[in-house]
Design an enzyme around this catalytic site. Structure first.
Site, PDB file in Angstrom:
ATOM      1  N   GLU A  98       0.818  -1.212   0.000  1.00 33.26           N
ATOM      2  CA  GLU A  98       0.000   0.000   0.000  1.00 33.26           C
ATOM      3  C   GLU A  98       0.852   1.264   0.000  1.00 33.26           C
ATOM      4  O   GLU A  98       1.949   1.290   0.564  1.00 33.26           O
ATOM      5  CB  GLU A  98      -0.913  -0.012   1.223  1.00 33.26           C
ATOM      6  CG  GLU A  98      -1.947  -1.113   1.106  1.00 33.26           C
ATOM      7  CD  GLU A  98      -2.876  -1.247   2.301  1.00 33.26           C
ATOM      8  OE1 GLU A  98      -3.965  -1.793   2.114  1.00 33.26           O
ATOM      9  OE2 GLU A  98      -2.528  -0.821   3.407  1.00 33.26           O
ATOM     10  N   CYS A 111       3.256   8.416   0.904  1.00 37.27           N
ATOM     11  CA  CYS A 111       3.887   7.538   1.882  1.00 37.27           C
ATOM     12  C   CYS A 111       4.024   6.173   1.207  1.00 37.27           C
ATOM     13  O   CYS A 111       3.024   5.581   0.811  1.00 37.27           O
ATOM     14  CB  CYS A 111       2.946   7.484   3.089  1.00 37.27           C
ATOM     15  SG  CYS A 111       3.430   6.312   4.331  1.00 37.27           S
ATOM     16  N   CYS A 118       6.868  -6.702   7.476  1.00 38.34           N
ATOM     17  CA  CYS A 118       8.052  -6.171   8.174  1.00 38.34           C
ATOM     18  C   CYS A 118       8.518  -7.181   9.218  1.00 38.34           C
ATOM     19  O   CYS A 118       7.698  -7.840   9.854  1.00 38.34           O
ATOM     20  CB  CYS A 118       7.717  -4.844   8.858  1.00 38.34           C
ATOM     21  SG  CYS A 118       9.153  -4.073   9.628  1.00 38.34           S
ATOM     22  N   CYS A 122       7.232  -4.493  15.734  1.00 40.82           N
ATOM     23  CA  CYS A 122       6.839  -3.529  16.774  1.00 40.82           C
ATOM     24  C   CYS A 122       5.431  -3.873  17.284  1.00 40.82           C
ATOM     25  O   CYS A 122       4.528  -4.157  16.492  1.00 40.82           O
ATOM     26  CB  CYS A 122       6.862  -2.115  16.223  1.00 40.82           C
ATOM     27  SG  CYS A 122       8.499  -1.659  15.622  1.00 40.82           S
ATOM     28  N   CYS A 125       2.310  -1.872  15.875  1.00 43.84           N
ATOM     29  CA  CYS A 125       2.185  -1.629  14.430  1.00 43.84           C
ATOM     30  C   CYS A 125       1.421  -2.751  13.743  1.00 43.84           C
ATOM     31  O   CYS A 125       1.721  -3.928  13.933  1.00 43.84           O
ATOM     32  CB  CYS A 125       3.583  -1.509  13.833  1.00 43.84           C
ATOM     33  SG  CYS A 125       3.590  -1.418  12.031  1.00 43.84           S
ATOM     34  N   GLY A 165       6.921  -1.768   6.019  1.00 50.27           N
ATOM     35  CA  GLY A 165       8.301  -2.247   5.946  1.00 50.27           C
ATOM     36  C   GLY A 165       9.317  -1.352   6.611  1.00 50.27           C
ATOM     37  O   GLY A 165       9.042  -0.191   6.933  1.00 50.27           O
ATOM     38  N   SER A 219      12.141   6.393  14.501  1.00 51.34           N
ATOM     39  CA  SER A 219      10.985   6.122  15.350  1.00 51.34           C
ATOM     40  C   SER A 219      11.460   5.812  16.767  1.00 51.34           C
ATOM     41  O   SER A 219      11.851   4.690  17.055  1.00 51.34           O
ATOM     42  CB  SER A 219      10.193   4.942  14.780  1.00 51.34           C
ATOM     43  OG  SER A 219       9.758   5.253  13.478  1.00 51.34           O
ATOM     44  N   ASN A 298      -2.656   5.284  16.337  1.00 53.68           N
ATOM     45  CA  ASN A 298      -3.850   4.967  15.550  1.00 53.68           C
ATOM     46  C   ASN A 298      -4.347   3.586  15.936  1.00 53.68           C
ATOM     47  O   ASN A 298      -3.629   2.608  15.781  1.00 53.68           O
ATOM     48  CB  ASN A 298      -3.508   4.971  14.055  1.00 53.68           C
ATOM     49  CG  ASN A 298      -3.279   6.376  13.557  1.00 53.68           C
ATOM     50  OD1 ASN A 298      -4.100   7.266  13.780  1.00 53.68           O
ATOM     51  ND2 ASN A 298      -2.149   6.584  12.918  1.00 53.68           N
ATOM     52  N   CYS A 341      -0.676   6.020   9.738  1.00 55.22           N
ATOM     53  CA  CYS A 341       0.549   5.284  10.065  1.00 55.22           C
ATOM     54  C   CYS A 341       0.211   4.055  10.880  1.00 55.22           C
ATOM     55  O   CYS A 341      -0.590   4.112  11.800  1.00 55.22           O
ATOM     56  CB  CYS A 341       1.479   6.108  10.939  1.00 55.22           C
ATOM     57  SG  CYS A 341       1.999   7.609  10.212  1.00 55.22           S
TER      58      CYS A 341
HETATM   59  N1  SAH Z   1       9.596   0.935   9.601  1.00 52.60           N
HETATM   60  C1  SAH Z   1       9.789   2.315   9.609  1.00 52.60           C
HETATM   61  C2  SAH Z   1       8.877   3.070   8.664  1.00 52.60           C
HETATM   62  C3  SAH Z   1       7.463   2.604   8.576  1.00 52.60           C
HETATM   63  S1  SAH Z   1       6.478   2.835  10.002  1.00 52.60           S
HETATM   64  C4  SAH Z   1       9.675   2.865  11.029  1.00 52.60           C
HETATM   65  O1  SAH Z   1       9.218   2.150  11.901  1.00 52.60           O
HETATM   66  O2  SAH Z   1      10.076   4.004  11.230  1.00 52.60           O
HETATM   67  C5  SAH Z   1       6.172   4.578   9.903  1.00 52.60           C
HETATM   68  C6  SAH Z   1       5.800   5.231  11.201  1.00 52.60           C
HETATM   69  O3  SAH Z   1       4.513   4.784  11.645  1.00 52.60           O
HETATM   70  C7  SAH Z   1       6.768   4.918  12.333  1.00 52.60           C
HETATM   71  O4  SAH Z   1       7.170   6.101  12.971  1.00 52.60           O
HETATM   72  C8  SAH Z   1       5.936   4.078  13.274  1.00 52.60           C
HETATM   73  O5  SAH Z   1       6.355   4.237  14.602  1.00 52.60           O
HETATM   74  C9  SAH Z   1       4.543   4.636  13.045  1.00 52.60           C
HETATM   75  N2  SAH Z   1       3.465   3.756  13.477  1.00 52.60           N
HETATM   76  C10 SAH Z   1       3.426   2.417  13.414  1.00 52.60           C
HETATM   77  N3  SAH Z   1       2.257   1.963  13.914  1.00 52.60           N
HETATM   78  C11 SAH Z   1       1.543   3.044  14.316  1.00 52.60           C
HETATM   79  C12 SAH Z   1       0.256   3.222  14.882  1.00 52.60           C
HETATM   80  N4  SAH Z   1      -0.545   2.203  15.127  1.00 52.60           N
HETATM   81  N5  SAH Z   1      -0.138   4.479  15.136  1.00 52.60           N
HETATM   82  C13 SAH Z   1       0.640   5.529  14.833  1.00 52.60           C
HETATM   83  N6  SAH Z   1       1.861   5.432  14.275  1.00 52.60           N
HETATM   84  C14 SAH Z   1       2.313   4.197  14.009  1.00 52.60           C
HETATM   85 FE1  SF4 Z   2       8.199  -2.421  10.910  1.00 50.98          FE
HETATM   86 FE2  SF4 Z   2       8.094   0.243  11.229  1.00 50.98          FE
HETATM   87 FE3  SF4 Z   2       5.953  -1.327  11.758  1.00 50.98          FE
HETATM   88 FE4  SF4 Z   2       8.070  -1.397  13.367  1.00 50.98          FE
HETATM   89  S1  SF4 Z   2       6.744   0.383  13.002  1.00 50.98           S
HETATM   90  S2  SF4 Z   2       6.949  -3.180  12.578  1.00 50.98           S
HETATM   91  S3  SF4 Z   2       9.713  -1.149  11.908  1.00 50.98           S
HETATM   92  S4  SF4 Z   2       6.887  -0.997   9.783  1.00 50.98           S
END
Ligand code: SAH
Ligand code: SF4
Length: 353
Positions: A98, A111, A118, A122, A125, A165, A219, A298, A341
Site C-alpha cells: 500500500e 507515503c 516487516c 513492533c 504496528c 516495511g 521512530s 492509531n 501510520c
Molecule cells: N519501519 C519504519 C517506517 C514505517 S512505520 C519505522 O518504523 O520508522 C512509519 C511510522 O509509523 C513509524 O514512525 C511508526 O512508529 C509509526 N506507526 C506504526 N504503527 C503506528 C500506529 N498504530 N499508530 C501511529 N503510528 C504508528
Molecule cells: Fe516495521 Fe516500522 Fe511497523 Fe516497526 S513500526 S513493525 S519497523 S513498519
C-alpha cells in the site's frame, strides 16, 4: 550474449542513472543514452521502448531484447473524508502493498512501502502482524510514486518511506530508489522532500547518509529502554544510548534536522515523566538538530492499545515546546480508511497470534 526470456532481461527501472550509464557501456552503446532513457521513463513516463523516439530504431530494438519496463497494478483505491487516498498495488507475484497520498495545503506527500510486511515486529504496528514476506525491488518502490503521479490532479511534492516495511532492512533497493527520486534527469525531487523513516537499524544509518542525501526520521516511540525493549524489539540490540551516539555522528547540512517520531500510546508512554525523558534524549543528541513529531497512536484490530486523550497529548507536547524543543503534534490522517501510520496491512495476510 543472446538474451531471450524475461528472467534474463534487465528491469530498467531498477537502474540508477549511474548504473544505467555503466549498463549502456556493457551493451556496447554510448553512456549518454542513459540520460535520454531516464527522461523517457521519469519525465515522459512512457510504458514502452518504442515510444522513445529520439533513440534510433536499432537501439530501441536492442533495448527490447535486453531490458523491460516494469509495472505494478492498482488493485484498489480508497478515499478518506479528509482527502487522504490509499492505493493498494498488486505486484507481479500477487503480493499486495500500500501507498498513501496525503494532501496538506500546497503539499502532496506520498507515503510508500519498502517491504511486503516487516520483520521488526513492533508491538503497536499493524504491518508487523503480517511478518516479513519479502523485500520490494527498486522498481517496485519507484513505481508506487510513478503510478500515483499519473492519477488525475496529482502532483506529488514529498516522498516519505513510512508505509509498510523497514527501509533500512532493504538497504540497497531503498538507496537506489531514492537516487532515482533525486536524479535531476528523472523525477528530480529535492533532497529535502524525501524522508526515510527507520525504527533504528543502526548499522545502516550512517551508511545511508554516505549513499544518498535524503532526510532521516527515527521512530523513538519510547522514553526509556524498558519501554522501547517492549515496543520495538530491536532495541535489545540497539538501545537508546547507541541510537543517541549514532545520531550525534549523523552529518547534517545547514538548517537540516533529524525527526524523532514519537507514537504516543495511552498508559504506555504518555506521561510528563516520559516527556522529561524525551527532552533528555533530545538534549543529548543536540536540541538544535532535532524535530520531534508526536503522533497519536492509531487504533487498529491488531493490538489492544488506545490513543491518549487530547489533554494528555497536549500536555506532553506543551512540555517539550516550552523547553525549547521543535515539536510538532499533528492529528492523524486517513483514519477512516485504515490509511494512517501503522494501519497499513493486507488483512488476508495477518498472521493470527
Ligand atoms: N519501519 C519504519 C517506517 C514505517 S512505520 C519505522 O518504523 O520508522 C512509519 C511510522 O509509523 C513509524 O514512525 C511508526 O512508529 C509509526 N506507526 C506504526 N504503527 C503506528 C500506529 N498504530 N499508530 C501511529 N503510528 C504508528
Ligand atoms: Fe516495521 Fe516500522 Fe511497523 Fe516497526 S513500526 S513493525 S519497523 S513498519
Amino acid at each position: 550474449m543472446e538474451i531471450k526470456n524475461k528472467e534474463e532481461k534487465i528491469d530498467i527501472k531498477s537502474l540508477t542513472l549511474e548504473d544505467m550509464r555503466a549498463w549502456f557501456i556493457d551493451i556496447k552503446e554510448k553512456s549518454f543514452h542513459a540520460n535520454q532513457v531516464h527522461r523517457w521513463l521519469y519525465v515522459q513516463k512512457v510504458k514502452s521502448f518504442d515510444e522513445m523516439t529520439n533513440l534510433s530504431k536499432s537501439l530501441r530494438e536492442k533495448l527490447i531484447k535486453y531490458a523491460y519496463i516494469s509495472q505494478i497494478d492498482v488493485d484498489f483505491i480508497a478515499s478518506s473524508k479528509d482527502g487522504t487516498v490509499k492505493i493498494r498495488y498488486k505486484l507481479n507475484d500477487g503480493e499486495l502493498i500500500e501507498s498513501v497520498l496525503i494532501p496538506d495545503g500546497k503539499r502532496l506527500t506520498i507515503c510508500i512501502s519498502s517491504q511486503v510486511g516487516c520483520a521488526v515486529g513492533c508491538e503497536f504496528c499493524f504491518t508487523a502482524k503480517m511478518g516479513i514476506r519479502r523485500n520490494l525491488t527498486t522498481s517496485e518502490i519507484v513505481n508506487q510514486v510513478l503510478i500515483a503521479s499519473e492519477m488525475d490532479n496529482v502532483e506529488i511534492t514529498n516522498i516519505v518511506y513510512m508505509g509498510m516495511g523497514e527501509p533500512l532492512n532493504n538497504f540497497d533497493n531503498v538507496v537506489k530508489s531514492a537516487k532515482i527520486f533525486l536524479s535531476d534527469r528523472g523525477l528530480n525531487f529535492s533532497k529535502r522532500k524525501v524522508v526515510i523513516s527507520t525504527s533504528g537499524i543502526l548499522n545502516n544509518i550512517l551508511k545511508l547518509r554516505e549513499e544518498v542525501p535524503v532526510r532521516l526520521a527515527l521512530s523513538l516511540n519510547s522514553s526509556t529502554n524498558k519501554q522501547r525493549d517492549r515496543l520495538i524489539p530491536i532495541n535489545k540490540k540497539w538501545n537508546i544510548e547507541s541510537l543517541i551516539d549514532v545520531l550525534k555522528k549523523f552529518p547534517l547540512e545547514p538548517k537540516e534536522s533529524i525527526t524523532l517520531e514519537y507514537v504516543i500510546i495511552k498508559n504506555i508512554n504518555d506521561t510528563l515523566e516520559d516527556a522529561k525523558n524525551v527532552l533528555n534524549i533530545v538534549k543529548k543528541i543536540g536540541i538544535k538538530n532535532i524535530k520531534v513529531n508526536v503522533i497519536p497512536f492509531n487504533e487498529h484490530d491488531g493490538i489492544n492499545f488506545s490513543r491518549p486523550n487530547e489533554k494528555n497529548i497536549e500536555k506532553f507536547h506543551t512540555y517539550l515546546f516550552e523547553k525549547g524543543v521543535d515539536v510538532l503534534y499533528r492529528k492523524s490522517r486517513g483514519d477512516d480508511i485504515g490509511a494512517a501510520c501503522g494501519q497499513l496491512v493486507v488483512p488476508e495476510l495477518v498472521v493470527k497470534l
